[in-house]
Design an enzyme around this catalytic site. Structure first.
Site, short mmCIF file in Angstrom:
data_model
loop_
_atom_site.label_atom_id
_atom_site.label_comp_id
_atom_site.label_asym_id
_atom_site.label_seq_id
_atom_site.Cartn_x
_atom_site.Cartn_y
_atom_site.Cartn_z
N HIS A 48 -1.06 5.49 -7.75
CA HIS A 48 0.03 5.61 -6.80
C HIS A 48 1.35 5.95 -7.47
O HIS A 48 1.59 5.55 -8.61
CB HIS A 48 0.18 4.29 -6.02
CG HIS A 48 -1.00 4.00 -5.14
ND1 HIS A 48 -1.20 4.65 -3.94
CD2 HIS A 48 -2.04 3.15 -5.29
CE1 HIS A 48 -2.32 4.19 -3.39
NE2 HIS A 48 -2.86 3.28 -4.19
N SER A 333 -3.78 -3.75 -4.22
CA SER A 333 -3.12 -2.46 -4.40
C SER A 333 -1.65 -2.70 -4.76
O SER A 333 -1.00 -3.51 -4.13
CB SER A 333 -3.21 -1.66 -3.09
OG SER A 333 -2.65 -0.40 -3.25
#
Lengths: 469, 406, 124
Positions: A48, A333
């Site tokens: 990410h 995450s």
């Protein structure tokens, strides 16, 4: 100085590798028969950019930096990474406001190259995106990898630099004594000077056993559909995030397939191995991803699966650093992206505390398994001349050769999944219906295991059962 | 290594062997490229009968058919355990790899006989766990017939395609408990003969309109939940759990054409579109067998292969073949066509499948009835002989089927 | 008199046969068969059903562990259980040639159990 790392997922393996840069005895404890089979095995594989994380959170501290560390890491450890970039697609004005918030977070977190694109720029970047998009947030630094490949590579490199690994060894508890820390395993205890607990889904339980209280974990399930298609999207396509998380994505994988998912379902705390898919989850994926990319063709699906992430009520990592223990808890995450930064940070903590010296013999490079299919002809010819097994294709779908399967076994694969995750054999459109027998023949020849001994993955997952004659 | 051959055949299964023979019969130089160490493909594991009725006028098992046909062909050049990496259709060159290195092969004409792959059970998106114990019928067949291993002890068969039914019988005779064969459609997926001799003979239940909706078992399969299906959706409340340790899935065959996608014309079913000469959209590239269309009988893939091989040899020897003159379209009632274009020169065999069961199916070509088939089913191909002397095969040719009650 | 229906399994066509039986269940006539084999099949099916049996026999010292076999003509269906017992305990020494007789006059049926492929001897 003896240091134990519990968990050979992406976090534990990178911490272990980082610590082999110093003079210390490193031992890794992994409960599964192979590395990277927990949380690491079943996630989106996305590196990410770092705009999702609210500045001030622990994850914002690690994500953007981790993202930038992946370039050098992929080069040193020899695993592929693709900087596809990502688009967060907005379909109404409310959603555009969220994009602006993400842009702000990103800037504060030091994310480079973020830009809000209009409808036409968005469609130019991603032609198959829904024409109903009105704007998107473009992040060029988003990447895709094979997450278990990082764990495999990091462990191989750590072992090459002197670390030891105990596979199929579940740590039952951790006990702090006077100056030492005891690792309790089924039949014995191990004594260490320092322990790093990176055990993923059970990190809170192990922390508790050592008397360290952390916000409790519960598993969060994400279901996925895998499509045998390489040309649906070029970037990682996100919907606008919600309270549930980053949302259900459409993304290319590093293996030339397309992934749809994950869903986001909070499970009861004791459901830590409940990674089955559900009719509802699969339906949700289809409904949501068609909004993003209407031309999704489900007849190309070859597999569905689900992964579990360790989540807590803080929705943030918890890293507790003490004088003889570090607990890494709730690696949800963006755990994969943050892992290299966490490894660096935790290693620095231990090195500073214990004044560890540099390991002059540290070799940062790990050679990946040669992949003839991706080589130029001359290179292929040379490799095959040296080792003819690299000319004989075993997996037709992904063109994996016998040489690669043998090498996977040499590097620790003893199960079908072990071979699969090191070579991509059985990963493709036939899901192993062509190559399974040949892979088992090679495992038998290289290890002496009979067909009846070979497991798919976990103990008691034997592939066949009994002889005819 | 660099080589040149008049005709190169990719794939040495039933169709590819036909192509080799066809090309050899016209004295072309032929090279076969095959990924296994032997020819025969799936014939080697099909130890049941049902082969050879057309080609040998005998009923044979798969291995016999293979050996007898192989003897008919005689000697030919072949590269075994060799995988084609890419085909350059403009330069007529193939790049292939094996344990001896990279080979560059130039061809005068090419025959694609790459067969089909099985649809994996995982592609059905059935919810639940992902344990060991799930096999495609072909993989189970390979373990049993070639490797001497049983897949498990208590099996369910999902899909009543021919191979599913054949494996039900095979496993039953080897002492595996067969809980049943589960078929999502309201009619069997394979030949009626197989329902009789594989299932009815052994009292293996065939559950129509039923399929699996959940998989259980963390490490090894422990059971499946099945439910009744109506209009492709499970009927609520009809679920029941069946204990088993093995799932054998016979849920469809898909033509294997990954190598030529984007260059060779392929239809929505993934089969190559050919004309009545078995020729593709390239003048010197032909195709035959299951990668064109999934066949019921192996014999027809071989005879198709012989046609493809002969025509490939002619093109390689610079003989010109007639151009396409007509296009065949599947009209109402027809789901599959084996051939999509005609040259309207010689009579040829067209194989079709209806799209639903029909008590009596009247097959029409441009509204002219050409055949009546009793108890027509999608699983049983109908053979039509189209003769350009008798029907106009130029322009648009619509093949349709109308169901009539007895 | 009554009529029963069956599928002929002699060849892949699988004709639907309508068989007329007398009150004692004896064969009277058949229709629906596209060839004479169908009539023979129907007669057998109502008196003593017969089947061709295919299976595998263990190979000693062969390049493959099993050789596929078949009965070279159909045998009574009621003997299949017994047949499988014999097949499971049989073995043959490589090399085997296709059509080799593995067991002659199998179970006294007049049919032979023959190999349906060749298996070479291992090099050792």
């Amino acid at each position: 100085m003896r240091i134990a790392i519990i968990g050979a997922g992406v976090v534990g393996s990178l911490i272990a590798r980082e610590l082999t840069k110093y003079e210390a005895e490193i031992e890794i404890f992994e409960k599964y028969p192979d590395v990277g089979w927990g949380v690491t095995k079943a996630n989106s594989g996305v590196i990410h950019a770092g705009y999702d994380d609210e500045p001030g959170t622990v994850r914002s501290k690690y994500c953007t930096h981790g993202n930038s560390l992946y370039t050098k890491l992929s080069y040193e450890l020899g695993f592929p990474i693709k900087r596809t970039g990502s688009l967060v697609a907005a379909f109404d004005d409310e959603e555009v406001k969220v994009l602006e918030k993400l842009l702000d977070y990103g800037k504060k977190n030091g994310v480079e190259g973020l830009k809000i694109l209009d409808k036409y720029e968005s469609l130019e970047k991603e032609p198959n995106l829904s024409k109903m998009v009105i704007a998107s947030l473009w992040a060029p630094s988003t990447g895709i990898i094979g997450p278990w490949e990082v764990a495999q590579a990091a462990i191989e490199n750590a072992i090459d630099n002197g670390a030891k690994i105990h596979l199929s060894t579940e740590v039952k508890g951790i006990k702090k004594t006077n100056k030492k820390v005891l690792i309790e395993v089924d039949d014995r205890d191990y004594e260490f000077d320092f322990v790093v607990n990176a055990s993923g889904l059970w990190a809170d339980v192990l922390a508790e056993s050592a008397g360290v209280k952390v916000t409790p974990l519960h598993p969060r399930k994400g279901e996925y559909i895998l499509l045998d298609q390489s040309d649906l999207v070029r970037t990682v396509v996100f919907p606008v995030p919600s309270k549930a998380g980053k949302g259900i994505l459409v993304l290319p994988t590093i293996h030339n397939t397309t992934l749809l998912g994950p869903t986001s379902e909070d499970l009861p705390p004791d459901w830590r191995d409940r990674n089955e898919t559900t009719a509802e989850g699969i339906r949700k994926i289809i409904e949501n991803t068609k909004k993003l990319v209407p031309s999704i063709n489900l007849s190309k699906s070859i597999r569905t699966f689900a992964g579990l992430r360790p989540e807590n009520d803080l929705k943030d990592f918890v890293v507790v650093k003490e004088e003889n223990m570090v607990n890494v808890v709730a690696t949800r995450s963006p755990g994969l992206t943050s892992a290299p930064a966490m490894a660096e940070d935790i290693a620095n903590w231990i090195v500073g505390l214990r004044s560890l010296k540099l390991n002059k013999n540290f070799n940062p490079y790990r050679k990946p398994i040669p992949r003839p299919y991706e080589m130029e002809d001359e290179e292929k010819e040379k490799l095959i001349r040296e080792n003819p097994a690299f000319g004989r294709v075993i997996c037709r779908c992904n063109k994996v050769t016998e040489g690669e399967v043998i090498e996977a076994i040499k590097r620790g694969a003893r199960t079908l999944d072990g071979v699969k995750l090191r070579t991509t054999a059985m990963f493709g459109r036939c899901q192993g219906s062509f190559c399974t027998v040949n892979i088992m023949k090679i495992i038998k020849r290289e290890t002496g295991m009979d067909f009846e001994d070979i497991e798919k993955n976990l103990p008691s997952s034997k592939v066949v059962d009994g002889v005819l004659r | 290594m660099k080589m040149r051959y008049d005709v190169v055949v990719l794939g040495g299964g039933a169709a590819g062997m036909g192509a080799v023979k066809g090309a050899k019969d016209l004295d072309a130089s032929v090279l076969l490229i095959e990924r296994e160490p032997f020819t025969g493909g799936v014939l080697n594991q099909c130890i049941h009968t049902g082969f050879g009725l057309q080609v040998f006028k005998m009923e044979l098992t798969g291995p016999e058919y293979h050996e007898f046909y192989r003897n008919k062909i005689g000697k030919f050049d072949a590269l075994y355990e060799t995988m084609v990496l890419n085909i350059d259709f403009d330069e007529n060159k193939i790049k292939a790899m094996n344990s001896e290195g990279i080979h560059e092969i130039e061809y005068g004409a090419l025959v694609l006989a790459t067969g089909a792959r099985e649809r994996p059970f995982e592609a059905l998106r059935v919810p639940g766990t992902r344990p060991a114990g799930i096999f495609t019928a072909g993989l189970a067949q390979k373990f049993v017939n070639l490797e001497n291993h049983l897949p498990g002890h208590r099996a369910v068969i999902i899909g009543s395609g021919d191979i599913g039914m054949i494996m039900a019988r095979r496993l039953f005779l080897e002492g595996v408990k067969i809980e049943g064969v589960y078929e999502i459609m309201p009619y069997p997926g394979g030949l009626t003969r197989n329902v009789a001799q594989c299932l009815e003979d052994f009292n293996i239940p065939l559950h129509l309109s039923t399929s699996v909706v959940k998989i259980h078992g963390k490490r090894r399969l422990e059971g499946v939940t099945v439910a009744k299906f109506e209009n492709n959706s499970p009927v609520e409340g009809s679920e029941r759990f069946i204990e088993c340790d093995t799932l054998v899935a016979s849920v469809g065959l898909i033509p294997e054409n990954d190598l030529v996608k984007g260059k060779i014309e392929i239809g929505p079913d993934e089969g190559i579109f050919v004309d009545d000469l078995m020729r593709t959209n390239y003048e010197n590239v032909f195709a035959c067998g299951n990668n064109v269309c999934i066949h019921d009988l192996v014999d027809f893939t071989t005879t198709e292969g012989e046609v493809a091989g002969r025509n490939a040899a002619m093109v390689a020897k610079r003989e010109s073949l007639p151009p396409r003159a007509g296009i065949i379209i599947a009209g109402s009632g027809i789901r599959i066509l084996s051939i999509h274009y005609t040259t309207a020169t010689e009579p040829f065999k067209l194989y079709v499948r209806v799209d639903k069961p029909m008590e009596i199916a009247t097959v029409n070509v441009n509204d002219k009835p050409v055949k009546a088939a009793v108890n027509a089913r999608p699983s049983e191909m109908i053979e039509l002989t189209l003769n350009p002397q008798k029907i106009d095969l130029k322009g648009k040719i619509i093949v349709s089927a109308k169901g009539v009650k007895k | 008199m009554r009529e029963i229906q069956m599928t002929c399994i002699i060849c892949p066509v699988g004709c639907t046969l309508k068989v007329t039986l007398d009150d004692d269940g004896k064969f009277l006539s058949v229709k629906g068969n596209r060839c004479p084999k169908g009539e023979i099949y129907a007669k057998d099916e109502v008196t003593d059903p017969k089947r061709v049996l295919t299976s595998s026999v263990k190979v000693i010292n062969g390049k493959m562990p099993l050789v596929s076999v078949k009965t070279d003509r159909s045998i009574p269906k009621r003997l299949i259980g017994e047949a499988m017992k014999v097949i499971k305990s049989a073995h043959v020494e490589a090399p085997v040639k296709v059509e080799d007789i593995i067991i002659e006059n199998f179970l006294n049926t007049g049919a032979n159990l023959i190999a349906t492929r060749s298996v070479e001897k291992t090099k050792k």
